[in-house]
Design a protein around this motif. Structure first.
Motif, short mmCIF file in Angstrom:
data_model
loop_
_atom_site.label_atom_id
_atom_site.label_comp_id
_atom_site.label_asym_id
_atom_site.label_seq_id
_atom_site.Cartn_x
_atom_site.Cartn_y
_atom_site.Cartn_z
N TRP A 39 0.81 -1.21 0.00
CA TRP A 39 0.00 0.00 0.00
C TRP A 39 0.85 1.27 0.00
N ASP A 40 1.95 1.29 0.74
CA ASP A 40 2.79 2.49 0.77
C ASP A 40 3.27 2.87 -0.63
N GLU A 41 3.65 1.88 -1.44
CA GLU A 41 4.09 2.14 -2.80
C GLU A 41 2.93 2.56 -3.69
N ILE A 42 1.79 1.89 -3.53
CA ILE A 42 0.63 2.19 -4.37
C ILE A 42 0.10 3.58 -4.07
N ALA A 43 -0.07 3.91 -2.80
CA ALA A 43 -0.64 5.20 -2.41
C ALA A 43 0.35 6.34 -2.63
N GLY A 44 1.63 6.04 -2.61
CA GLY A 44 2.63 7.09 -2.77
C GLY A 44 2.91 7.79 -1.45
N SER A 45 3.95 8.57 -1.45
CA SER A 45 4.39 9.22 -0.21
C SER A 45 3.37 10.23 0.32
N SER A 51 -3.70 6.81 4.90
CA SER A 51 -4.76 6.00 4.30
C SER A 51 -4.40 4.52 4.38
N ARG A 52 -5.44 3.68 4.23
CA ARG A 52 -5.22 2.23 4.18
C ARG A 52 -6.43 1.60 3.48
N PRO A 53 -6.19 0.55 2.71
CA PRO A 53 -7.32 -0.13 2.08
C PRO A 53 -8.09 -0.93 3.13
N GLY A 94 -8.40 8.71 -9.93
CA GLY A 94 -8.07 8.11 -11.22
C GLY A 94 -6.68 7.49 -11.23
N GLU A 95 -5.72 8.24 -10.75
CA GLU A 95 -4.33 7.74 -10.70
C GLU A 95 -4.21 6.58 -9.72
N LEU A 96 -4.93 6.67 -8.59
CA LEU A 96 -4.88 5.60 -7.60
C LEU A 96 -5.47 4.31 -8.15
#
Length: 172
Positions: A39-45, A51-53, A94-96
């Protein structure tokens, strides 16, 4: 338990834990530990810390209820996000979604649902004892005088301050 072939020797604890946790997460939330771990990589810094899924809701298809095969449909990912950062996250939907689908390798998510709630555990407030004065301070200084290491001496002074401070005003 695992789809990996049996092998002799040591296994990483994460492999064992993922094999145990993934079925529960998949059944209850529709997600797996790989998504949580990445998630850290997907959500970005910008959003990793806030946030968390939480879950993926997969649509029920009419053909599934009738007992037929039916095609695949992407799901809705619910993301918990803290406070006002949820507004900024909604602008990046959209990017997420694109990053999540790239992670899965297929269009798994069609929509993101953002709920505002605390994500990080509340920080505990550290209690700091009042500094010792007078006789108690001199007594503590005498006790730690022979200690050579500065870090150890500081730690013992903190401990002594907490202990002597709790004994009440008799030593102050």
């Amino acid at each position: 338990m695992s789809s990996r072939p049996f092998r002799r020797g040591a296994m990483q604890i994460s492999e064992v834990a993922n094999d145990l946790i993934d079925p529960v997460l998949a059944k209850r939330a529709g997600i797996n530990t790989m998504l949580l771990g990445a998630w850290d990589e997907i959500a970005g810094s910008a959003f990793a810390d806030c946030s968390r899924p939480e879950k993926i809701a997969w649509p029920r298809r009419a053909s599934e209820m009738a007992g037929e095969g039916g095609g695949y449909q992407p799901g809705v990912l619910t993301i918990a996000c803290e406070g006002s950062r949820a507004l900024f996250l909604s602008h990046q939907q959209g990017e997420l979604i694109q990053r999540i689908n790239e992670f899965f390798g297929f269009p798994a998510i069609r929509q993101v649902r953002i709920v505002q709630k605390p994500v990080s555990p509340p920080t505990k407030r550290r209690w700091a004892p009042r500094p010792l004065t007078g006789e108690a301070a001199r007594h503590l200084d005498d006790l730690v005088q022979g200690i050579e290491g500065d870090a150890l001496k500081a730690a013992l002074k903190r401990l002594g301050t907490a202990v002597l401070g709790k004994q009440g005003s008799t030593r102050r």
